[in-house]
Design an enzyme around this catalytic site. Structure first.
Site, PDB file in Angstrom:
ATOM      1  N   GLU A  88       0.872  -1.058   0.125  1.00 21.04           N
ATOM      2  CA  GLU A  88       0.185   0.078   0.063  1.00 21.04           C
ATOM      3  C   GLU A  88       0.820   1.313  -0.032  1.00 21.04           C
ATOM      4  O   GLU A  88       0.534   2.245  -0.823  1.00 21.04           O
ATOM      5  CB  GLU A  88      -1.184   0.062   1.269  1.00 21.04           C
ATOM      6  CG  GLU A  88      -1.856   1.185   1.525  1.00 21.04           C
ATOM      7  CD  GLU A  88      -2.821   1.075   2.455  1.00 21.04           C
ATOM      8  OE1 GLU A  88      -3.096   2.033   3.015  1.00 21.04           O
ATOM      9  OE2 GLU A  88      -2.959  -0.044   2.986  1.00 21.04           O
ATOM     10  N   ASP A 176      -2.633  -3.476   3.332  1.00 18.50           N
ATOM     11  CA  ASP A 176      -2.860  -3.556   4.802  1.00 18.50           C
ATOM     12  C   ASP A 176      -3.855  -4.545   5.233  1.00 18.50           C
ATOM     13  O   ASP A 176      -4.719  -4.896   4.370  1.00 18.50           O
ATOM     14  CB  ASP A 176      -3.097  -2.123   5.377  1.00 18.50           C
ATOM     15  CG  ASP A 176      -1.743  -1.378   5.453  1.00 18.50           C
ATOM     16  OD1 ASP A 176      -0.855  -2.030   5.163  1.00 18.50           O
ATOM     17  OD2 ASP A 176      -2.082  -0.192   5.692  1.00 18.50           O
ATOM     18  N   TYR A 409       0.917  -3.844  13.136  1.00 15.10           N
ATOM     19  CA  TYR A 409      -0.121  -3.038  12.640  1.00 15.10           C
ATOM     20  C   TYR A 409      -0.773  -2.246  13.502  1.00 15.10           C
ATOM     21  O   TYR A 409      -1.425  -2.704  14.739  1.00 15.10           O
ATOM     22  CB  TYR A 409      -0.958  -3.931  11.719  1.00 15.10           C
ATOM     23  CG  TYR A 409      -1.981  -3.264  10.872  1.00 15.10           C
ATOM     24  CD1 TYR A 409      -1.337  -2.172   9.764  1.00 15.10           C
ATOM     25  CD2 TYR A 409      -3.350  -3.305  10.964  1.00 15.10           C
ATOM     26  CE1 TYR A 409      -2.118  -1.497   8.936  1.00 15.10           C
ATOM     27  CE2 TYR A 409      -3.988  -2.326   9.910  1.00 15.10           C
ATOM     28  CZ  TYR A 409      -3.398  -1.659   9.134  1.00 15.10           C
ATOM     29  OH  TYR A 409      -4.199  -0.727   8.199  1.00 15.10           O
TER      30      TYR A 409
END
Length: 992
Positions: A88, A176, A409
């Site tokens: 991304e 993601d 994350y």
């Protein structure tokens, strides 16, 4: 606003048409324009064809996103096959590529890996209708079908991605691991259409995680997450593109409404309304200092009086009703309210007549459990409270840490930790935090906190749910120390340390303390009083040695050793006055906490929600805290202007302060679209979206999922009570004049001047006379910026005085020099002085200092508070001095020092250089010569005025002629004129 100049009215329509045609050819962004026109015979005449040629001229090219490829070599230069990994963000590419290069060499793989970035979404819904059947741009009925177009900035990037896809043996989508990332992968799949593809999910950018993901990829996307993202996108488009145009028509351009944004705005308005309605209550507390009889120099015990003759005392503001003041709540009605210090004074006089004994002592063992690891919302809250970061700044720094491989994350609703993470925590504690005995993992059953379902966090997925936000596991199986992050900014390092400590603390023992309460009884012939003292002793610091305000292990209010029944003596009794406080404003931390508690939105969207509230001026800027002012563009400018949020006079206290435009928009939505500002309705919509993302009975029945999506959107948009019907009703029934009126402020609720109203318009808040006489233009005045930022100053009587001052002015008296009137008037930027009458020759206007211009001293504005009824407190003598400015303070080095007031406030002027004069530096009317000289000399050094001056030659027209040393050698300077210094004066320039 666009000003159009034309020779005649018939040309105006062509001008407007051609302007819009030209503008839309050059941009895809949405803009709102207001046109004004002026007729002038001097404007040349242009034919329609000439205007059309100008309007349809080739637009400048859109700046394209560049595709960057990371790999061992170019595919064209070798026959080795390769797999294309698409992530991304471009900042991850280098790290991932290095890991994969080493992996290829170590395992001697027959193919290479090339890593590139799609730079976010490559497709989006168009902002303008492309088909007649669309109900809003990009949404077509029936079925709320979205129409996607390639984002203009990504056209070249997509073309290059297609070329690389054709050359690759396989495409690996590594966007993601959340709803948006899954949607990006789906759009890439639709556009690139690769022959072979895999989906991998990186929970952290580390070698172990990346290689594990690549060796066990998924052959398909999570279509439930894609459907949930698409449904949410359609829902937000329906809400925003339906509600926002209504606000533009009825209130002001630039305003916006949204599904989560409007609920957040309503929460801020409701809290501010409670604050404005709040009436302060006064109460007194009594404190005493006690000591054992046998001790003369021992530790004093400070205690608070809690009852008198068996009746409990009011001890805090929570015992009072918010309004009216000094009214006890029903639950506290039996308590004794001390309204002055009389009880304390009498007790102080009679303290030696009381017998003081320790009535009882109670001790309780308390256990403070360690906090859970961070999830998105708790990270945002703690970063605001502990580090002073904004929510947006926190997420930006967390994104950087994730992309550089330092944390997992950062968009997650889970507190779950993997076994590898627990092992790394255990190693950290064994080596650095007290050894193996301090490792205390939380129980997996029992009172574990139940998390809400999240659309980006499904325990049914292959990844086994997102983990909590934690440090990434390095190659040695441990976490990186905060001082080892040499490649990140100091602000990111502090955030990492916060995450590191919180993660370690979650597996440390609880803090154990001993809380003790001592009650002291005082008895006399007539009265009986009870005092209470509390304290605690930390027995074991536990996790607070790593994370917590009491990490130093200090005790809280250590109490002296006493026994029940022991007699003591009273040394002193002190009364203390207190006032109840209104409910605090939300700050970003408490605002995020409230949204999460209500189930409104999701943590990953909170930063964007806060930012849009600021951009649309629903929250006033806090210039006391913000060092750097954001540059607003496009529709945000008109929204800021409508709220009156421009200008140096806008200064708000800490917290999120709603603007007048927030009050007006919230009132309109509450009256006509109440469910869309109702937190419970929005929370239910979020739960339904979660059900689409993570169905309780998952299946591969696409038709069933589509019907569920359509039914969900119908409940929101269609039907008699749907958004479409409500908007149509607003357009038919709501009078824009009434929609713009501010009617929900408590200060205007008792408006006796029914002919005066406060409104919000495209050019800011304004006061207007309400009249039914259409022949007479109603009088209006701009609301001063200081009042727009401090809503507690807005009352009916003050608005009336401002309107009178705008219409007639307050005549302070006559100037002794010419006998002309000096008037006090008000305009958009506050109060000012006018020397002379309207239309009189020689009439001038004069700026006032900020204290008077902004009317912050409002005491004189209400007749009931006394005074002369002026909008600011100023005497005729002061007004004369202000209109006589500038004045010569003194002469220094044959040049005058002048004092005056300009657009940016008071200043001193010396040698054509201006020095701003702050209130702490002196008063522009009263500053003395010595003070002015010292101030100018000090500021000159700071400004560098005297820097590099080699000699002062003399003066010309009140400005110094100097010789300065520049980058190309000495030169002569006078005002802004520079001249070369003759060579013969280089050694002795003072002889010039």
């Amino acid at each position: 606003m666009i000003l159009l100049l034309a020779r005649q009215k018939s040309n105006l329509r062509s001008l407007i048409t051609m302007f819009l045609l030209s503008f839309t050819a050059r941009t895809t962004r949405h803009h709102t324009f207001t046109f004004a026109f002026q007729l002038s015979p001097r404007i040349p005449s242009y034919s329609k064809n000439r205007l059309r040629r100008w309007a349809t001229a080739k637009a400048p090219p859109v700046r394209q996103k560049a595709l960057v490829i990371y790999g061992p070599n170019e595919p064209n230069d070798t026959d080795r096959p390769f797999q294309l990994v698409i992530v991304e963000s471009p900042s991850k590419c280098s790290t991932i590529s290095k890991i994969l290069r080493d992996y290829v060499k170590e395992c001697q793989l027959p193919h290479d890996y090339y890593v590139t970035s799609c730079m976010g979404h490559i497709r989006n819904l168009p902002k303008q209708k492309t088909e007649a059947e669309e109900i809003v741009p990009g949404i077509t009925m029936p079925g709320y079908q979205p129409t996607y177009t390639i984002i203009p900035e990504s056209v070249t990037l997509v073309k290059e991605l297609k070329d690389w896809t054709q050359k690759a043996s396989k495409v690996i989508f590594a966007t993601d691991d959340d709803r948006e990332g899954e949607a990006m992968a789906w759009h890439l799949l639709q556009v690139l259409n690769p022959e072979k593809f895999n989906r991998v999910r990186f929970t952290e950018i580390t070698k172990t995680c990346i290689l594990n993901s690549l060796t066990s990829p998924s052959d398909d996307l999570n279509h439930h997450l894609v459907l949930a993202q698409e449904t949410r996108r359609v829902l937000d488009r329906l809400a925003g593109f339906t509600l926002s145009p209504v606000l533009w028509k009825t209130i002001a351009p630039g305003l916006s409404a949204g599904r989560v944004q409007s609920v957040g705005m309503a929460l801020l308005v409701e809290r501010e309304r409670k604050r404005l309605e709040f009436e302060t209550s006064e109460y007194w507390n009594v404190h005493g200092k006690f000591q054992p009889l046998e001790s003369e120099e021992g530790m004093m015990l400070e205690a608070q009086m809690i009852s008198k003759n068996g009746q409990l005392l009011v001890l805090g503001g929570t015992d009072f009703e918010p309004h009216p003041g000094n009214t006890l709540r029903e639950a506290s009605s039996s308590k004794l309210h001390l309204q002055n210090s009389d009880v304390a004074v009498r007790l102080l006089v009679d303290k030696d007549n009381y017998q003081w004994t320790v009535a009882n002592i109670t001790s309780t063992r308390r256990q403070r459990r360690p906090p859970e690891p961070f999830r998105t919302s708790t990270l945002q809250q703690e970063a605001v409270q502990r580090l002073g970061y904004s929510v947006s700044q926190t997420m930006t720094l967390a994104q950087q840490l994730y992309e550089q491989g330092f944390i997992s994350y950062m968009r997650t609703d889970s507190n779950h930790l993997s076994e590898d993470a627990k092992s790394a925590i255990k190693q950290e504690i064994i080596h650095d935090f007290g050894g193996k005995d301090n490792y205390n993992p939380p129980p997996t059953t029992g009172k574990a906190k139940k998390q809400k379902k999240s659309s980006g966090n499904s325990t049914e997925t292959a990844a086994g749910a997102h983990e909590a936000i934690r440090p990434a596991i390095q190659s040695n199986g441990r976490f990186a120390k905060p001082n080892e992050l040499s490649s990140v900014a100091p602000s990111a390092e502090r955030l990492y340390e916060l995450i590191y400590r919180r993660t370690i603390a979650s597996h440390l023992p609880a803090q154990i303390s001993n809380a003790t309460t001592i009650r002291i009884l005082g008895e006399s012939d007539d009265n009986e009083v009870m005092f209470r003292a509390s304290g605690s002793v930390v027995l074991s610091p536990g996790f607070t040695m790593v994370y917590g305000s009491s990490a130093n292990g200090e005790d809280d209010n250590v109490l002296p050793p006493l026994k029940e029944g022991q007699e003591i003596k009273c040394h002193n009794v002190d009364p203390s006055q207190h006032f109840s406080q209104p409910p605090p404003r939300y700050n970003e931390a408490s605002f995020v906490k409230e949204l999460e508690a209500l189930g409104v939105g999701r943590p990953s969207t909170y930063a964007g929600t806060v930012q849009i509230l600021k951009d649309r001026a629903y929250v006033l800027p806090n210039k006391k805290k913000t060092a750097k002012t954001k540059a607003y563009t496009g529709s945000s400018i008109t929204a800021q202007r409508a709220a009156g949020a421009f200008g140096e006079d806008i200064t708000t206290s800490s917290g999120m302060v709603p603007s007048l435009s927030a009050f007006v928009v919230s009132a309109l939505l509450e009256q006509h679209c109440q469910v869309y500002v109702d937190p419970s309705f929005t929370a239910q919509m979020e739960e339904r979206l979660d059900e689409i993302a993570n169905p309780s009975n998952p299946s591969n029945d696409a038709e069933r999922d589509e019907q569920l999506r359509i039914r969900y959107l119908d409940e929101f948009y269609a039907g008699e009570n749907g958004l479409a019907a409500r908007i149509q009703k607003i357009e038919q029934e709501v009078n824009p004049e009434e929609a713009r009126r501010v009617s929900t402020l408590p200060g205007l609720s008792n408006n006796t001047d029914s002919d005066i109203g406060l409104f919000v318009g495209p050019w800011g808040p304004y006061i207007k006379q309400i009249t039914t006489d259409t022949a007479e233009k109603p009088m209006s005045a701009q609301l001063p910026a200081s009042m727009a930022s401090d809503l507690s100053t807005i009352t009916s009587s003050r608005l009336h005085k401002i309107l009178v001052a705008k219409k007639e002015g307050n005549i302070l008296g006559v100037h002794p020099d010419d006998g002309r009137n000096i008037q006090l008037k008000v305009a958009r930027f506050g109060a000012y002085l006018q020397w002379g009458d309207d239309g009189e020759d020689g009439t001038t206007t004069h700026t006032l200092p900020a204290r008077l211009r902004t009317m912050k001293d409002m005491a004189m504005m209400d007749d009931e508070e006394g005074g002369d009824g002026n909008i600011v407190s100023i005497t005729l003598e002061e007004a004369i001095q202000y209109v006589n400015l500038p004045r010569t303070v003194c002469i220094m080095n044959d040049l005058p020092i002048l004092a005056a007031i300009g657009p940016y406030g008071p200043y001193l002027k010396y040698n054509n250089t201006f020095f701003s004069l702050n209130p702490k530096d002196g008063d522009v009317l009263a500053i003395e010569a010595k003070t002015a000289q010292e101030f100018v000399q000090e500021q000159s050094k700071k400004k560098g005025v005297a820097k590099n001056v080699m000699a002062e030659i003399g003066t010309k027209e009140d400005a110094l002629i100097t010789v300065k040393n520049g980058r190309f050698g000495p030169y002569i300077n006078w005002n802004k004129v520079n001249a070369k210094l003759p060579n013969e004066y280089y050694d002795n320039p003072e002889e010039l």
